[in-house]
Design an enzyme around this catalytic site. Sequence first.
Site, mmCIF file in Angstrom:
data_model
loop_
_atom_site.group_PDB
_atom_site.id
_atom_site.type_symbol
_atom_site.label_atom_id
_atom_site.label_comp_id
_atom_site.label_asym_id
_atom_site.label_seq_id
_atom_site.Cartn_x
_atom_site.Cartn_y
_atom_site.Cartn_z
ATOM 1 N N ASP A 95 -10.584 3.678 4.343
ATOM 2 C CA ASP A 95 -10.688 2.217 4.238
ATOM 3 C C ASP A 95 -12.127 1.760 4.505
ATOM 4 O O ASP A 95 -12.436 0.579 4.417
ATOM 5 C CB ASP A 95 -9.710 1.607 5.267
ATOM 6 C CG ASP A 95 -9.382 0.146 4.995
ATOM 7 O OD1 ASP A 95 -9.368 -0.243 3.820
ATOM 8 O OD2 ASP A 95 -9.129 -0.596 5.958
ATOM 9 N N GLN A 122 -4.703 -1.737 9.786
ATOM 10 C CA GLN A 122 -4.674 -3.057 9.165
ATOM 11 C C GLN A 122 -5.367 -4.090 10.059
ATOM 12 O O GLN A 122 -5.116 -4.159 11.257
ATOM 13 C CB GLN A 122 -3.207 -3.440 8.906
ATOM 14 C CG GLN A 122 -3.007 -4.723 8.149
ATOM 15 C CD GLN A 122 -3.281 -4.620 6.662
ATOM 16 O OE1 GLN A 122 -3.444 -3.526 6.106
ATOM 17 N NE2 GLN A 122 -3.353 -5.739 5.993
ATOM 18 N N LYS A 124 0.836 -1.207 0.000
ATOM 19 C CA LYS A 124 0.000 0.000 0.000
ATOM 20 C C LYS A 124 0.869 1.254 0.000
ATOM 21 O O LYS A 124 0.577 2.228 -0.705
ATOM 22 C CB LYS A 124 -0.948 -0.019 1.208
ATOM 23 C CG LYS A 124 -2.061 -1.053 1.041
ATOM 24 C CD LYS A 124 -2.832 -1.350 2.310
ATOM 25 C CE LYS A 124 -3.834 -2.476 2.037
ATOM 26 N NZ LYS A 124 -4.491 -2.989 3.241
HETATM 27 N N1 LIG Z 1 -8.174 -2.756 7.268
HETATM 28 C C1 LIG Z 1 -7.819 -3.556 6.283
HETATM 29 N N2 LIG Z 1 -8.092 -3.227 4.998
HETATM 30 C C2 LIG Z 1 -7.713 -4.046 3.969
HETATM 31 O O1 LIG Z 1 -7.962 -3.735 2.781
HETATM 32 C C3 LIG Z 1 -6.994 -5.261 4.272
HETATM 33 C C4 LIG Z 1 -6.744 -5.538 5.612
HETATM 34 N N3 LIG Z 1 -7.165 -4.686 6.586
HETATM 35 N N4 LIG Z 1 -6.097 -6.675 5.959
HETATM 36 C C5 LIG Z 1 -5.570 -7.607 4.971
HETATM 37 C C6 LIG Z 1 -6.322 -7.553 3.695
HETATM 38 C C7 LIG Z 1 -5.582 -8.125 2.500
HETATM 39 N N5 LIG Z 1 -5.554 -7.074 1.524
HETATM 40 C C8 LIG Z 1 -4.976 -7.161 0.255
HETATM 41 C C9 LIG Z 1 -4.787 -6.038 -0.534
HETATM 42 C C10 LIG Z 1 -4.196 -6.137 -1.775
HETATM 43 C C11 LIG Z 1 -3.775 -7.335 -2.284
HETATM 44 C C12 LIG Z 1 -3.126 -7.366 -3.632
HETATM 45 O O2 LIG Z 1 -2.895 -6.338 -4.253
HETATM 46 N N6 LIG Z 1 -2.782 -8.524 -4.166
HETATM 47 C C13 LIG Z 1 -2.193 -8.659 -5.485
HETATM 48 C C14 LIG Z 1 -0.916 -9.447 -5.472
HETATM 49 C C15 LIG Z 1 0.197 -8.758 -4.798
HETATM 50 C C16 LIG Z 1 1.445 -9.609 -4.737
HETATM 51 O O3 LIG Z 1 1.391 -10.731 -4.181
HETATM 52 O O4 LIG Z 1 2.463 -9.153 -5.269
HETATM 53 C C17 LIG Z 1 -3.146 -9.377 -6.398
HETATM 54 O O5 LIG Z 1 -4.094 -10.018 -5.902
HETATM 55 O O6 LIG Z 1 -2.935 -9.326 -7.596
HETATM 56 C C18 LIG Z 1 -3.968 -8.477 -1.522
HETATM 57 C C19 LIG Z 1 -4.573 -8.389 -0.278
HETATM 58 C C20 LIG Z 1 -6.117 -5.943 2.062
HETATM 59 N N7 LIG Z 1 -6.557 -6.149 3.297
#
Ligand SMILES: Nc1nc(=O)c2c([nH]1)NC[C@@H]1CN(c3ccc(C(=O)N[C@@H](CCC(=O)O)C(=O)O)cc3)C=[N+]21
Length: 284
Positions: free
Chosen positions: A122, A99, A55
Amino acid sequence: MSQATLMDGTGLARRIVDETAKRAADLTGRTGVTPCLATVLVGEDPASVTYVRMKQNRSRKAGIASRHVPLPATTTTAELITTLTELSADPAVHGILLQHPMGHHIDERAAFEAIAPEKDVDGVTLASFSAMSFGLPGFSSCTPGGIIRLLDEYDVDPAGKRAVVVGRSAILGKPVGLLLLGRDATVTYCHSRTPAADLSSVVREADIVVAAVGRPRLIRGEDIKPGAVVVDAGYNAGNVGDVDFDSARERASLITPVPGGVGPMTIATLLSQTVEAAVRQTVA
Ligand SMILES: Nc1nc(=O)c2c([nH]1)NC[C@@H]1CN(c3ccc(C(=O)N[C@@H](CCC(=O)O)C(=O)O)cc3)C=[N+]21
Ligand SMILES: NC(=O)C1=CN([C@@H]2O[C@H](COP(=O)(O)OP(=O)(O)OC[C@H]3O[C@@H](n4cnc5c(N)ncnc54)[C@H](OP(=O)(O)O)[C@@H]3O)[C@@H](O)[C@H]2O)C=CC1
């Protein structure tokens, strides 16, 4: 049935982030204010450390400053609330991300409520959640907002469709179901108390399936109705979603890949809402 078309979250997210970067640059050029996102992380869970770093990296590329506040795993709810209250009052901070998940000793709801609604980029506070449920303006929870944007991009109109949401967490499952309801879908939720046989039979009837559980390949292709739209928000160790992708792809019409589907949309929504918050908080 031929293979499903992939919903390209990476490509759409890149376009949203590009627009966001332009908006941020415009604000900074006009007012000298750089949008700033504070990220608060309790403990050192490796997956959470990675997400927060992602992020921050993405923020920097969009011209958004980050202020990272790492707190020890032993932080109490009261200490966390103090930190969030200070960030809420700090005029240099426009958005706050706490988070999730945090340690079990922390009262997550109380902590989220310490985020000022105008900085809740968020979309985790009661104020944001209720505005979203009533279709009023406010910040949406990032992953649900990103999912709806992705469905719009692929011209999926939920109206009158049967949608199933598997999972009911406050930041993902529950709000995505409410957004689908707001788009006139007939929504069913499944959760940990749903018997496996019911999960299977409900998914079999669904035109739109949103998987938001955190159990690798829980949803099997054989349960996907031919032609259904499958959105996999699951993000498990080893880049595996909650849907068995290979078998689901044979039956779905549209499907999100993992990675490259929902994940990038979450971050794009977060950044765009951060710049929106900065614009609203800046008297030009
Ligand atoms: N308050 C809160 N808000 C959240 O939004 C939040 C959280 N807590 N806790 C954990 C989860 C998990 N999460 C992700 C965000 C982006 C990818 C993401 O960009 N993934 C890429 C891959 C990135 C890589 O592995 O290089 C994709 O799916 O293509 C994954 C998971 C947000 N979260
Ligand atoms: N791509 C992205 O941007 C994001 C991805 N995620 C991913 O999405 C997944 C879910 O995250 P999150 O909502 O935060 O997780 P939570 O652990 O907070 O919630 C999981 C939900 O799944 C339900 N559940 C658990 N087991 C089953 C089961 N066997 N059958 C049906 N439902 C079940 C739980 O039910 P109950 O309520 O009864 O406990 C709960 O509602 C994770 O893989 C996470 O990494 C999360 C946020 C953003």
